[in-house]
Motif scaffolding. Structure first.
Motif, PDB file in Angstrom:
ATOM      1  N   SER A   1      28.303  15.056  81.379  1.00  0.00           N
ATOM      2  CA  SER A   1      28.702  14.306  82.577  1.00  0.00           C
ATOM      3  C   SER A   1      28.373  15.080  83.844  1.00  0.00           C
ATOM      4  O   SER A   1      27.887  14.504  84.831  1.00  0.00           O
ATOM      5  CB  SER A   1      30.197  14.009  82.548  1.00  0.00           C
ATOM      6  N   MET A   2      28.621  16.376  83.834  1.00  0.00           N
ATOM      7  CA  MET A   2      28.313  17.179  85.014  1.00  0.00           C
ATOM      8  C   MET A   2      26.810  17.264  85.240  1.00  0.00           C
ATOM      9  O   MET A   2      26.347  17.200  86.383  1.00  0.00           O
ATOM     10  CB  MET A   2      28.901  18.575  84.883  1.00  0.00           C
ATOM     11  N   ALA A   3      26.031  17.386  84.173  1.00  0.00           N
ATOM     12  CA  ALA A   3      24.580  17.432  84.324  1.00  0.00           C
ATOM     13  C   ALA A   3      24.053  16.112  84.880  1.00  0.00           C
ATOM     14  O   ALA A   3      23.187  16.110  85.761  1.00  0.00           O
ATOM     15  CB  ALA A   3      23.923  17.748  82.978  1.00  0.00           C
ATOM     16  N   ALA A   4      24.597  14.998  84.398  1.00  0.00           N
ATOM     17  CA  ALA A   4      24.178  13.696  84.923  1.00  0.00           C
ATOM     18  C   ALA A   4      24.563  13.558  86.391  1.00  0.00           C
ATOM     19  O   ALA A   4      23.785  13.047  87.207  1.00  0.00           O
ATOM     20  CB  ALA A   4      24.810  12.575  84.103  1.00  0.00           C
ATOM     21  N   GLY A   5      25.753  14.012  86.760  1.00  0.00           N
ATOM     22  CA  GLY A   5      26.178  13.958  88.157  1.00  0.00           C
ATOM     23  C   GLY A   5      25.316  14.823  89.052  1.00  0.00           C
ATOM     24  O   GLY A   5      24.984  14.430  90.179  1.00  0.00           O
ATOM     25  N   LEU A   6      24.912  15.999  88.556  1.00  0.00           N
ATOM     26  CA  LEU A   6      24.059  16.888  89.345  1.00  0.00           C
ATOM     27  C   LEU A   6      22.650  16.318  89.500  1.00  0.00           C
ATOM     28  O   LEU A   6      22.059  16.407  90.570  1.00  0.00           O
ATOM     29  CB  LEU A   6      24.001  18.270  88.698  1.00  0.00           C
ATOM     30  N   VAL A   7      22.136  15.711  88.438  1.00  0.00           N
ATOM     31  CA  VAL A   7      20.802  15.103  88.532  1.00  0.00           C
ATOM     32  C   VAL A   7      20.821  13.925  89.492  1.00  0.00           C
ATOM     33  O   VAL A   7      19.923  13.772  90.320  1.00  0.00           O
ATOM     34  CB  VAL A   7      20.306  14.674  87.133  1.00  0.00           C
ATOM     35  N   LEU A   8      21.843  13.099  89.405  1.00  0.00           N
ATOM     36  CA  LEU A   8      21.931  11.949  90.309  1.00  0.00           C
ATOM     37  C   LEU A   8      22.190  12.367  91.752  1.00  0.00           C
ATOM     38  O   LEU A   8      21.911  11.601  92.674  1.00  0.00           O
ATOM     39  CB  LEU A   8      23.011  10.987  89.831  1.00  0.00           C
ATOM     40  N   ALA A   9      22.688  13.566  91.955  1.00  0.00           N
ATOM     41  CA  ALA A   9      22.922  14.053  93.316  1.00  0.00           C
ATOM     42  C   ALA A   9      21.621  14.419  94.024  1.00  0.00           C
ATOM     43  O   ALA A   9      21.567  14.398  95.251  1.00  0.00           O
ATOM     44  CB  ALA A   9      23.852  15.254  93.293  1.00  0.00           C
ATOM     45  N   ILE A  10      20.580  14.748  93.260  1.00  0.00           N
ATOM     46  CA  ILE A  10      19.327  15.152  93.902  1.00  0.00           C
ATOM     47  C   ILE A  10      18.257  14.067  93.846  1.00  0.00           C
ATOM     48  O   ILE A  10      17.171  14.264  94.369  1.00  0.00           O
ATOM     49  CB  ILE A  10      18.791  16.460  93.281  1.00  0.00           C
TER      50      ILE A  10
ATOM     51  N   GLY B   1      29.810  23.596  91.548  1.00  0.00           N
ATOM     52  CA  GLY B   1      29.475  23.596  92.970  1.00  0.00           C
ATOM     53  C   GLY B   1      28.322  24.531  93.277  1.00  0.00           C
ATOM     54  O   GLY B   1      27.457  24.218  94.105  1.00  0.00           O
ATOM     55  N   LEU B   2      28.272  25.660  92.604  1.00  0.00           N
ATOM     56  CA  LEU B   2      27.166  26.596  92.790  1.00  0.00           C
ATOM     57  C   LEU B   2      25.849  25.980  92.318  1.00  0.00           C
ATOM     58  O   LEU B   2      24.824  26.091  92.997  1.00  0.00           O
ATOM     59  CB  LEU B   2      27.438  27.897  92.036  1.00  0.00           C
ATOM     60  N   PHE B   3      25.868  25.304  91.160  1.00  0.00           N
ATOM     61  CA  PHE B   3      24.667  24.622  90.679  1.00  0.00           C
ATOM     62  C   PHE B   3      24.198  23.571  91.677  1.00  0.00           C
ATOM     63  O   PHE B   3      23.006  23.431  91.933  1.00  0.00           O
ATOM     64  CB  PHE B   3      24.922  23.952  89.334  1.00  0.00           C
ATOM     65  N   LEU B   4      25.137  22.831  92.248  1.00  0.00           N
ATOM     66  CA  LEU B   4      24.775  21.794  93.213  1.00  0.00           C
ATOM     67  C   LEU B   4      24.209  22.401  94.488  1.00  0.00           C
ATOM     68  O   LEU B   4      23.263  21.863  95.070  1.00  0.00           O
ATOM     69  CB  LEU B   4      25.992  20.924  93.523  1.00  0.00           C
ATOM     70  N   ASP B   5      24.744  23.537  94.917  1.00  0.00           N
ATOM     71  CA  ASP B   5      24.180  24.236  96.081  1.00  0.00           C
ATOM     72  C   ASP B   5      22.738  24.647  95.820  1.00  0.00           C
ATOM     73  O   ASP B   5      21.872  24.481  96.679  1.00  0.00           O
ATOM     74  CB  ASP B   5      25.000  25.480  96.419  1.00  0.00           C
ATOM     75  N   VAL B   6      22.473  25.176  94.641  1.00  0.00           N
ATOM     76  CA  VAL B   6      21.124  25.619  94.298  1.00  0.00           C
ATOM     77  C   VAL B   6      20.179  24.422  94.204  1.00  0.00           C
ATOM     78  O   VAL B   6      19.055  24.467  94.711  1.00  0.00           O
ATOM     79  CB  VAL B   6      21.139  26.423  92.975  1.00  0.00           C
ATOM     80  N   LEU B   7      20.611  23.341  93.578  1.00  0.00           N
ATOM     81  CA  LEU B   7      19.748  22.170  93.427  1.00  0.00           C
ATOM     82  C   LEU B   7      19.423  21.510  94.764  1.00  0.00           C
ATOM     83  O   LEU B   7      18.309  21.039  94.978  1.00  0.00           O
ATOM     84  CB  LEU B   7      20.407  21.140  92.505  1.00  0.00           C
ATOM     85  N   ARG B   8      20.392  21.457  95.665  1.00  0.00           N
ATOM     86  CA  ARG B   8      20.167  20.826  96.967  1.00  0.00           C
ATOM     87  C   ARG B   8      19.509  21.761  97.969  1.00  0.00           C
ATOM     88  O   ARG B   8      19.049  21.324  99.012  1.00  0.00           O
ATOM     89  CB  ARG B   8      21.492  20.344  97.550  1.00  0.00           C
ATOM     90  N   GLY B   9      19.453  23.053  97.690  1.00  0.00           N
ATOM     91  CA  GLY B   9      18.867  24.009  98.611  1.00  0.00           C
ATOM     92  C   GLY B   9      19.753  24.269  99.813  1.00  0.00           C
ATOM     93  O   GLY B   9      19.264  24.570 100.896  1.00  0.00           O
ATOM     94  N   MET B  10      21.046  24.174  99.628  1.00  0.00           N
ATOM     95  CA  MET B  10      21.995  24.394 100.711  1.00  0.00           C
ATOM     96  C   MET B  10      22.423  25.864 100.739  1.00  0.00           C
ATOM     97  O   MET B  10      22.061  26.645  99.871  1.00  0.00           O
ATOM     98  CB  MET B  10      23.217  23.501 100.520  1.00  0.00           C
TER      99      MET B  10
END
Length: 82
Positions: free
Chosen positions: A11-20, A59-68
């Motif tokens: 679920s978290m991986a799907a949420g992270l993929v859909l975030a980018i 949250g750290l994974f999402l920061d890295v994926l979004r380049g924030m």
């Protein structure tokens, strides 16, 4: 217990993929943060599996994926969990 952890990470991986995934400009402001919604769901339903550490890591994974800036999303996720 293992199946529940696997469901959490999927679920978290799907949420992270859909975030980018890129969306049109007019649709971007109404995009829900699915990774945060999945995190809140798992913290409420099974707090032994998902806790502060998992929120911080997601949250750290999402920061890295979004380049924030590293730390902006992970602290927000951690504050929602506590």
């Amino acid at each position: 217990m293992f199946a529940r952890r696997l469901l959490y990470w999927i679920s978290m991986a799907a949420g992270l993929v859909l975030a980018i995934v890129p969306l049109p400009e007019w649709l971007d402001p109404v995009r829900p943060d699915l990774a945060l919604l999945a995190m809140i769901y798992f913290v409420l339903t099974s707090p032994r599996i998902a806790g502060l550490g998992y929120a911080w890591l997601s949250g750290l994974f999402l920061d890295v994926l979004r380049g924030m800036v590293l730390g902006s999303t992970r602290w927000a996720f951690s504050s929602w969990v506590t």
